[in-house]
Design a protein around this motif. Sequence first.
Motif, mmCIF file in Angstrom:
data_model
loop_
_atom_site.group_PDB
_atom_site.id
_atom_site.type_symbol
_atom_site.label_atom_id
_atom_site.label_comp_id
_atom_site.label_asym_id
_atom_site.label_seq_id
_atom_site.Cartn_x
_atom_site.Cartn_y
_atom_site.Cartn_z
ATOM 1 N N TYR A 102 45.885 -74.337 17.006
ATOM 2 C CA TYR A 102 44.663 -75.099 17.235
ATOM 3 C C TYR A 102 44.612 -75.693 18.640
ATOM 4 O O TYR A 102 43.593 -75.613 19.325
ATOM 5 C CB TYR A 102 44.565 -76.255 16.228
ATOM 6 N N HIS A 153 43.350 -79.234 7.310
ATOM 7 C CA HIS A 153 43.225 -78.230 8.363
ATOM 8 C C HIS A 153 44.433 -77.289 8.401
ATOM 9 O O HIS A 153 44.364 -76.224 9.006
ATOM 10 C CB HIS A 153 43.009 -78.891 9.725
ATOM 11 N N CYS A 164 35.451 -81.851 12.548
ATOM 12 C CA CYS A 164 35.955 -80.487 12.410
ATOM 13 C C CYS A 164 36.652 -80.020 13.679
ATOM 14 O O CYS A 164 36.335 -80.473 14.784
ATOM 15 C CB CYS A 164 34.811 -79.515 12.116
ATOM 16 N N LEU A 171 38.570 -81.567 9.120
ATOM 17 C CA LEU A 171 39.721 -82.459 9.164
ATOM 18 C C LEU A 171 39.566 -83.555 8.110
ATOM 19 O O LEU A 171 38.444 -83.958 7.801
ATOM 20 C CB LEU A 171 39.831 -83.109 10.543
#
Length: 390
Positions: A77, A57, A92, A47
């Motif tokens: 996600y 992302h 992340c 990110l």
Amino acid sequence: MTTPRPLADLSADEARRIVLRAQGFIGAPDRRSGVRGILRHLGAIQLDTISVLARSHELVPYARLGAVGRRTVEDAYWQDTHSFEYWSHAACILPIEEWPHFAFRRRAYRNRPQWNHDLPDGVYDQVIKQLRSEGPLTATELGGAKKTNDWWDWSGSKVAVERALMYGEVVCVERRGWKRIYDLAERAVPDDLLHDELDDTECLRRLVGLAGRSLGVGTRADIADYHRLKGEQVDAVIAESGLVPVSVEGWGKPAWADPAALETPPRGRHRTTLLSPFDSLIWERARTERIFGFTHRLEAYVPKQKRIHGYFAMPVLAGGRLVGRVDPAREGRTLVAKQVTLDGPKAVPAVAQALAEAATWVDCTDARVERVDTPELREPLAQELARLLG
């Protein structure tokens, strides 16, 4: 650590192609598994706050799948507790099934003796209580993210909730307008995964194996960098990680590979695309130079007058090689290539293709090329780009 005898000798080109396949850039993309498949395949998607064409992302699955809808990316996600955000290579997005394997890092944070921010008495318990009764919530809803406008001057509530995130008592369940949405781990993480039962060795063995498979082939430093492990942590478990020792022409250091990656030579069509500077294919500069002969540096934090390639220069991947870079911007529905570096005239069609696809993805109907490092290639690039956008 004694270096074991390599089980295979790879040429530099063979290693490069193994890396590209492992990172999802060779062969037809697996559209059935989509964004979630990309996340599981890579193991971590970084990110970052910078948004030019889109946030990093979003750019990572786009680079592999093509023009997948941006809302589709976010939903993939965050819906159905498919992933969680935690500290890996950096901040992340990680597959939710890897929650148990970050127990070693949660324990390390709990045992950390010193922090940069002081935690006022009672605030931690208050934040947990508020999340339990009202969550999920942003830091602002918990009492404010900052005390002043300075980015580092966190409020007590922000310090507490970030500390709870590191400890694993709280999870970031979504990013909304770039704000973290926090909830209790006991609500957000499936019951069968919500534990810290694995010891450090088991956690490290898993993460080293995952890193090796995501990289295809890598040195000790490459593998350590993927989830920001220490070299000695890699050394302690790599023999039991499932990876095998190999040598790679020109690397000058021992390497390890995913044995499945050695079974068949990589074949299939190469992707042509712009890459986020935070893409796991290129996020480690020394590795990028070793594999592609390409010096890559993010210049967003470099003073403007000292930048060489631009604020958010995105490398262009084509034919399995890095053939140039573009510093993009958007003006309304026009994609602007503010600064372009080309690896010779042969790179023009590929860079134009990458720009045209990116323009369409972000709903731009026009494009403009400003500066090109080789001025005589500016007009051919602009003409090819105009032709592709029709």
